[in-house]
Design a protein around this motif. Structure first.
Motif, short mmCIF file in Angstrom:
data_model
loop_
_atom_site.label_atom_id
_atom_site.label_comp_id
_atom_site.label_asym_id
_atom_site.label_seq_id
_atom_site.Cartn_x
_atom_site.Cartn_y
_atom_site.Cartn_z
N GLY A 121 0.96 -1.77 -0.11
CA GLY A 121 -0.21 -0.07 0.44
C GLY A 121 0.60 1.48 0.51
N VAL A 122 0.31 1.91 -0.90
CA VAL A 122 0.94 4.16 -0.86
C VAL A 122 0.17 4.91 0.16
CG1 VAL A 122 0.29 4.42 -2.84
CG2 VAL A 122 2.10 5.45 -1.92
N ALA A 123 0.47 5.12 1.22
CA ALA A 123 -0.38 6.16 1.90
C ALA A 123 0.21 7.38 1.28
CB ALA A 123 0.11 5.81 3.16
N LEU A 124 -0.78 8.71 1.42
CA LEU A 124 -0.79 10.04 1.14
C LEU A 124 -1.33 10.87 2.19
CD1 LEU A 124 -2.46 9.68 -2.46
CD2 LEU A 124 0.33 9.70 -1.57
N ARG A 125 -0.24 11.69 2.52
CA ARG A 125 -0.93 12.23 3.47
C ARG A 125 -2.07 13.27 3.40
NH1 ARG A 125 2.94 14.78 8.30
NH2 ARG A 125 5.02 13.51 7.93
N PRO A 126 -2.75 14.52 3.87
CA PRO A 126 -3.80 15.30 3.31
C PRO A 126 -3.38 16.08 2.93
CG PRO A 126 -3.89 14.96 5.75
CD PRO A 126 -2.55 14.52 5.69
N ALA A 127 -2.66 16.74 3.03
CA ALA A 127 -2.11 18.09 1.80
C ALA A 127 -1.15 17.48 0.41
CB ALA A 127 -1.16 19.08 2.46
N THR A 128 -1.49 15.61 0.18
CA THR A 128 -0.11 15.36 -0.46
C THR A 128 -0.76 15.13 -1.82
OG1 THR A 128 1.63 14.30 0.78
CG2 THR A 128 1.78 13.68 -1.57
N PRO A 129 -0.95 15.58 -3.40
CA PRO A 129 -1.92 15.31 -4.09
C PRO A 129 -1.66 13.99 -4.95
CG PRO A 129 -0.03 16.88 -4.46
CD PRO A 129 0.60 16.29 -2.90
N PHE A 130 -2.54 13.53 -5.16
CA PHE A 130 -2.39 12.22 -5.62
C PHE A 130 -1.54 11.62 -6.78
CE2 PHE A 130 -4.75 9.23 -8.40
CZ PHE A 130 -4.35 7.79 -7.88
N GLU A 131 -2.22 13.63 -7.89
CA GLU A 131 -1.90 12.90 -9.37
C GLU A 131 0.17 12.87 -9.59
OE1 GLU A 131 -5.39 14.57 -8.90
OE2 GLU A 131 -4.07 15.15 -7.97
N PRO A 132 0.67 12.76 -9.10
CA PRO A 132 1.99 12.34 -9.05
C PRO A 132 1.78 10.71 -9.17
CG PRO A 132 2.30 14.58 -7.91
CD PRO A 132 0.91 13.54 -7.70
N TYR A 133 1.26 10.09 -8.13
CA TYR A 133 1.50 8.80 -8.21
C TYR A 133 0.07 7.68 -8.92
CZ TYR A 133 3.52 10.71 -4.48
OH TYR A 133 4.68 11.92 -3.76
N VAL A 134 -0.16 8.13 -9.88
CA VAL A 134 -1.31 7.84 -10.80
C VAL A 134 -0.81 6.39 -11.28
CG1 VAL A 134 -2.62 7.88 -12.97
CG2 VAL A 134 -2.30 9.32 -10.74
N ASP A 135 0.60 6.86 -12.08
CA ASP A 135 0.76 5.86 -12.39
C ASP A 135 1.52 4.50 -11.85
OD1 ASP A 135 0.84 6.62 -15.04
OD2 ASP A 135 2.71 7.85 -14.61
N LEU A 136 1.71 4.39 -10.24
CA LEU A 136 1.87 3.55 -9.19
C LEU A 136 1.04 2.89 -9.26
CD1 LEU A 136 4.38 2.62 -7.46
CD2 LEU A 136 3.36 4.01 -6.13
N LEU A 137 -0.62 2.73 -9.37
CA LEU A 137 -1.75 2.29 -9.08
C LEU A 137 -1.88 0.81 -9.63
CD1 LEU A 137 -4.53 4.58 -9.91
CD2 LEU A 137 -3.69 3.61 -7.78
#
Length: 222
Positions: free
Chosen positions: A110-126
């Protein structure tokens, strides 16, 4: 959409963790927060304790690493028997390599994101992970209020997972209760970490059932 409830032992009685795990035997997972007092301003438990918890837990253990250098430390938690190991996007150096190593060792990644971290840079990680954890509070301490500003991010993650046609779970952690779980489920979350909402209840099993029913009802309305 399946609903999974993962009570956080951060709100449990640390002097009686085996018994506290027994209280959540009707849950889907047991959520274990590992904090190092560097990535977040709190210090909890480490690998030896997690290894022992895995041995006595009636449900699979879902480890959330709020630590620096997850590339170095995360694989050991998979080797210790954790069924799921989540690392933070803000701390990892080589997320693809780490996710593949966790999977090779038999754990969900799993990959976790803090509230202020945008998701878009990690789309390719899905395609490389099994779960995206959207933090709905600032990581580090239990009992914080749910941040409604994270709902839009949950929706974006769910949309990206659907567009990719992948079986990636969308987990939320922080402030999840009977008052907030429906909003998170409506936004697209399917896996819910609840600490004080479960362990603060006299009937933990009843509270787990209530949360599961509320989330399932919200999904039916989507």
């Amino acid at each position: 959409m399946a609903v999974r409830i993962s009570p956080s032992i951060l709100s449990a009685d640390f002097a009686n963790l085996e018994a506290e795990l027994g209280r959540i035997s009707t849950a889907d997972w047991a959520h274990v927060d590992v904090m190092d007092n560097h990535f977040v301003p709190n210090l909890t438990i480490g690998l030896p304790v997690v290894e022992r918890l895995v041995q006595v837990s009636p449900v699979p253990v879902d480890v959330h690493l709020m630590i620096e250098q997850p590339d170095r430390w995360a694989p050991a938690f998979a080797e210790a028997g954790a069924a799921s190991v989540t690392f933070h996007a803000e701390a990892v150096q080589a997320p693809v390599r780490l996710a593949r190593e966790l999977r090779r060792l038999g754990a969900r990644a799993g990959v976790a994101l803090r509230p202020a971290t945008p998701f878009e840079p990690y789309v390719d990680l899905l395609a490389e992970v099994d779960m995206v954890l959207v933090m709905t509070v600032e990581p580090g301490f239990g009992g914080q209020p749910f941040l409604d500003g994270t709902l839009a991010k949950i929706r974006r993650v769910r949309a990206a997972v659907g567009a990719a046609g992948l079986d990636v779970w969308v987990q939320v952690d922080g402030g999840i209760s009977a008052q907030t779980i429906e909003r998170a489920a409506d936004a697209g979350a399917d896996t819910f970490v609840a600490g004080s909402a479960v362990y603060g209840a006299q009937d933990a099993a009843g509270r787990i059932a209530e949360l599961r029913a509320l989330a399932a009802a919200a999904h039916r309305h989507v």
